[in-house]
Enzyme design. Structure first.
Site, PDB file in Angstrom:
ATOM      1  N   GLN A 185      32.785  33.781  43.239  1.00 49.55           N
ATOM      2  CA  GLN A 185      32.158  34.257  42.001  1.00 49.55           C
ATOM      3  C   GLN A 185      30.942  33.378  41.730  1.00 49.55           C
ATOM      4  OE1 GLN A 185      33.564  33.286  37.968  1.00 49.55           O
ATOM      5  NE2 GLN A 185      33.838  35.478  37.644  1.00 49.55           N
ATOM      6  N   TYR A 200      27.741  35.101  29.843  1.00 49.84           N
ATOM      7  CA  TYR A 200      27.028  34.168  30.693  1.00 49.84           C
ATOM      8  C   TYR A 200      25.564  34.637  30.713  1.00 49.84           C
ATOM      9  CZ  TYR A 200      31.290  31.859  32.437  1.00 49.84           C
ATOM     10  OH  TYR A 200      32.438  31.133  32.538  1.00 49.84           O
ATOM     11  N   ARG A 230      46.342  36.226  35.393  1.00 48.99           N
ATOM     12  CA  ARG A 230      47.427  35.406  34.854  1.00 48.99           C
ATOM     13  C   ARG A 230      48.753  35.599  35.581  1.00 48.99           C
ATOM     14  NH1 ARG A 230      46.727  37.449  28.845  1.00 48.99           N
ATOM     15  NH2 ARG A 230      46.046  39.255  30.061  1.00 48.99           N
TER      16      ARG A 230
END
Length: 400
Positions: free
Chosen positions: A101, A171, A351
């Protein structure tokens, strides 16, 4: 629409072939001391690969020192390549592909920790760093675009199979897309076509680098917000238009759909419990006191349900022909099958795999009985561990 895909069938992602359609989503690992790959980080992704995912995503790989979320984050430079190469080899040895990423944190960057100036569409105060981000100039934007291409070259040299360009969560590229954060009046502000220039310019530069020798050597995906989850921020209609442009530009092999803002509404992505107490404990005073007093406003609670982004994402599936990756509440075979039936090409999990890196192997072994359930209870207490060493506080995973 034809018959639904089998989530465990092999899949083409650009020039890469994945053994199945399940991607370990980018979840910041906090395992890069010295801003370099550690054995601990390699073990983290080796566990995901051994656990059965088709591809594991390394997060977060900043394109520059100032583009990091904080001073402990990895940034792409020649010194990082040998460690990244060892990581890629470890993941490949377990039969999975690996993605990096890549992005610039923009106003999310911690300028104090990075010891570097943070950039934003306009002057912006970051309470975590107690510093102002500087308004990015045209020269700054050009540098960031070039830095993405250089970072991708490092990923290619390290033997990675894919890169995921971070266009989400406010971002830098996402902050330019946001009408709330981008109040500029120049060629990068105002109309959506102007606000999308940074994101589109980055992807064009990345695609040129990937095809520098005439053919693609690595897959290119991007993470894009469907909604910031805040009034005045990115909404579905503008996100859909941006996605159409990205599709028409032809720079992507797949698009991963996400939501929420790291700056103003992170729980819009995570859903479930808001761990205010645990987040407060992760900071030093005075931020600890501030989080205790105002944390419920920053960490708003949203009820959890399986595949919680599916409804919004289906709008994108109807409008677009490019491959799409569904994220959010994918924890069992039923959610995977729902995504495949809705026409999505891949699913991404975060998660649930922190809690159980071997969950995919168990789901596959279970077959169509669909009796395997994730141990993740969506307490979200893993979220504050990104400031130390990311892990599930319930199971202790992932462990070497």
């Amino acid at each position: 629409m034809g018959a639904a895909r089998d989530v465990f069938s092999p899949a083409e992602l650009g020039p890469a072939t994945l053994r199945n359609r399940i991607v370990k989503a980018a979840t910041f690992e906090a395992r890069t001391p010295g801003a370099l790959v550690s054995d601990d980080l390699i073990d983290f992704h080796r566990a995901m690969a051994a656990g059965g995912v088709g591809m594991s995503t390394v997060a977060y790989c900043a394109v520059s020192r100032g583009g990091r979320t904080d001073g402990s984050a990895l940034w792409m430079r020649p010194e990082a390549v040998p460690g990244l190469r060892r990581l890629a080899e470890a993941v490949h040895a377990e039969g999975a592909a690996v993605s990096a990423q890549i992005g610039h944190a923009g106003p999310v960057a911690n300028a104090r920790s990075n010891k570097a100036v943070a950039l934003a569409p306009g002057r912006f105060f970051n309470p975590l760093s107690m510093r102002f981000a500087r308004q990015a100039t045209r020269s700054d934007i050009d540098d960031v675009v070039t830095a993405h291409a250089v970072a991708v070259r490092h990923a290619i040299d390290a033997g990675f199979d894919a890169v995921e360009i971070h266009l989400g969560h406010n971002y830098l590229a996402s902050s330019f897309l946001s009408p709330l954060l981008n109040r500029r009046t120049d060629e990068f502000g105002g109309a959506l076509a102007n606000r999308a220039r940074v994101a589109r310019g980055i992807l064009r530069a990345v695609r040129r680098e990937v095809e520098r020798n005439g053919r693609a050597t690595i897959a290119v995906t991007a993470k894009l917000n469907m909604s910031d989850g805040v009034r005045g921020g990115i909404g579905i209609e503008e996100a859909l238009q941006t996605a159409r442009w990205l599709q028409d530009d032809g720079c992507l092999d797949a698009l991963e759909l996400t939501a929420g803002s790291s700056l103003v509404n992170p729980m819009y992505l995570f859903r479930g419990d808001a761990p205010v107490k645990e987040f407060s404990a992760a900071f030093k005073a005075p931020l600890r006191w501030g989080m205790r007093m105002t944390g419920t406003k920053f960490l708003r609670e949203y009820p959890y349900r399986d595949a919680f982004l599916l409804r919004d994402a289906e709008q994108f599936r109807r409008e677009l022909t490019m491959p799409l990756i569904l994220l959010g509440g994918i924890t069992d075979r039923d959610a995977m099958d729902r995504a495949m039936a809705a026409g999505f090409d891949f699913v991404a999990m975060g998660r649930a795999l922190l809690a159980e890196p071997d969950l995919i192997n168990r789901i596959q072994a279970d077959g169509q009985s669909k009796s395997v359930r994730s141990l993740c209870d969506h307490c979200n207490k893993c979220m504050p561990t990104i400031y130390s060493r990311t892990h599930c506080v319930v199971t202790g995973g992932p462990t070497p």
